[in-house]
Design a protein around this motif. Structure first.
Motif, short mmCIF file in Angstrom:
data_model
loop_
_atom_site.label_atom_id
_atom_site.label_comp_id
_atom_site.label_asym_id
_atom_site.label_seq_id
_atom_site.Cartn_x
_atom_site.Cartn_y
_atom_site.Cartn_z
N GLY A 195 0.88 -1.22 0.01
CA GLY A 195 0.00 0.11 -0.06
C GLY A 195 0.90 1.34 -0.14
O GLY A 195 2.12 1.15 0.16
N LEU A 196 0.26 2.49 -0.07
CA LEU A 196 0.88 3.47 -0.05
C LEU A 196 1.32 3.87 1.57
O LEU A 196 0.45 3.87 2.36
N LEU A 197 2.35 4.38 1.62
CA LEU A 197 3.04 4.92 2.97
C LEU A 197 2.86 6.39 3.07
O LEU A 197 3.22 6.95 2.26
N PRO A 198 2.60 6.70 4.40
CA PRO A 198 2.64 8.12 4.57
C PRO A 198 4.12 8.64 4.49
O PRO A 198 5.16 7.78 4.70
N PRO A 199 4.17 9.95 4.32
CA PRO A 199 5.65 10.44 4.19
C PRO A 199 6.22 10.22 5.78
O PRO A 199 5.80 10.27 6.80
N GLY A 200 7.74 9.77 5.39
CA GLY A 200 8.51 9.43 6.66
C GLY A 200 8.39 8.18 7.38
O GLY A 200 8.86 7.68 8.02
N VAL A 201 7.56 7.23 6.66
CA VAL A 201 7.36 5.83 6.89
C VAL A 201 8.29 4.90 5.96
O VAL A 201 8.17 5.27 4.77
N ARG A 240 7.99 -0.26 24.60
CA ARG A 240 6.69 0.12 25.12
C ARG A 240 5.61 -1.33 25.06
O ARG A 240 5.79 -2.15 24.30
N LEU A 241 4.82 -1.10 26.05
CA LEU A 241 3.87 -2.32 26.12
C LEU A 241 2.76 -2.24 25.12
O LEU A 241 2.08 -3.01 24.69
N THR A 242 2.52 -0.79 24.63
CA THR A 242 1.74 -0.63 23.50
C THR A 242 2.19 0.62 22.42
O THR A 242 2.98 1.27 23.01
N PRO A 243 1.72 0.72 21.37
CA PRO A 243 2.48 1.64 20.38
C PRO A 243 1.85 2.99 20.87
O PRO A 243 1.46 3.72 19.82
N LEU A 244 2.17 3.69 22.01
CA LEU A 244 2.27 4.86 22.27
C LEU A 244 3.28 5.42 22.99
O LEU A 244 3.86 4.72 23.93
N VAL A 275 2.57 -0.88 12.67
CA VAL A 275 1.45 -0.14 12.84
C VAL A 275 1.34 1.33 12.80
O VAL A 275 2.38 1.67 13.07
N LEU A 276 0.42 2.02 12.29
CA LEU A 276 0.52 3.36 12.13
C LEU A 276 -0.72 4.03 12.81
O LEU A 276 -1.62 3.49 12.60
N ASN A 277 -0.38 4.63 13.68
CA ASN A 277 -1.65 5.67 14.46
C ASN A 277 -1.18 7.07 14.64
O ASN A 277 -0.32 7.48 14.00
N ALA A 278 -2.17 7.90 15.42
CA ALA A 278 -1.84 9.21 15.55
C ALA A 278 -0.62 9.47 15.78
O ALA A 278 -0.20 10.45 15.70
N ARG A 279 0.10 8.72 16.73
CA ARG A 279 1.28 8.81 17.12
C ARG A 279 2.57 8.50 16.32
O ARG A 279 3.72 8.48 16.61
N GLY A 280 2.49 8.00 15.25
CA GLY A 280 3.57 7.60 14.32
C GLY A 280 3.42 6.28 13.70
O GLY A 280 2.38 5.52 14.05
N GLU A 298 9.14 3.92 14.74
CA GLU A 298 10.11 3.73 13.78
C GLU A 298 11.39 4.51 13.63
O GLU A 298 12.54 4.34 13.33
N ALA A 299 11.27 5.85 14.28
CA ALA A 299 12.19 6.81 14.19
C ALA A 299 13.62 6.52 14.80
O ALA A 299 14.61 7.06 14.73
#
Length: 120
Positions: free
Chosen positions: A43-49, A68-72, A93-98, A114-115
């Motif tokens: 699929g298309l990935l957002p910028p920076g991914v 982290r225990l969850t992706p936040l 995974v991609l969420n509102a926090r990256g 990912e950073a």
């Protein structure tokens, strides 16, 4: 007059039949959406991914990192790993926090943004 009565009855029956389907079921609630759905590599990935990273890759950490225990970013931290630790990528995974990766380290597993990963 007999034909007119038949036509009126036929029209009435047609209207009743049309509305009968409208009241057959109550509206259903919307299904919940997973805001942390895994991204598909094709699929298309957002910028920076990074498209270069994929599940199964072994990469190093850029800096000391808490798993982290969850992706936040404010999620409870598990183990802390030093810079340069090699981890194996399991899923993204991609969420509102990256963009986050679930990783396996030598003696631990957890989520890393990912950073913090060195790209191959």
């Amino acid at each position: 007059m007999h034909q007119k009565t038949i036509a009126v009855r036929a029209a009435t029956i047609a209207v009743v039949m049309a509305f009968a389907g409208c009241a057959s079921e109550a509206p259903q609630p919307a299904a919940p959406k997973n805001i942390s759905a895994p991204l598909k590599p094709e699929g298309l990935l957002p910028p920076g991914v990074s498209a270069a990273l994929k599940a199964g890759d072994a990469v190093a950490l850029k800096a000391p990192t808490a798993l982290r225990l969850t992706p936040l970013p404010n999620a409870e931290a598990g183990d802390h790993l030093p810079a340069g630790t090699l981890v194996r990528l399991k899923s993204r995974v991609l969420n509102a926090r990256g963009s986050w990766w679930l990783v396996d380290a030598p003696n631990a597993s957890g989520w890393v943004v990912e950073a913090e990963l060195l790209r191959p």
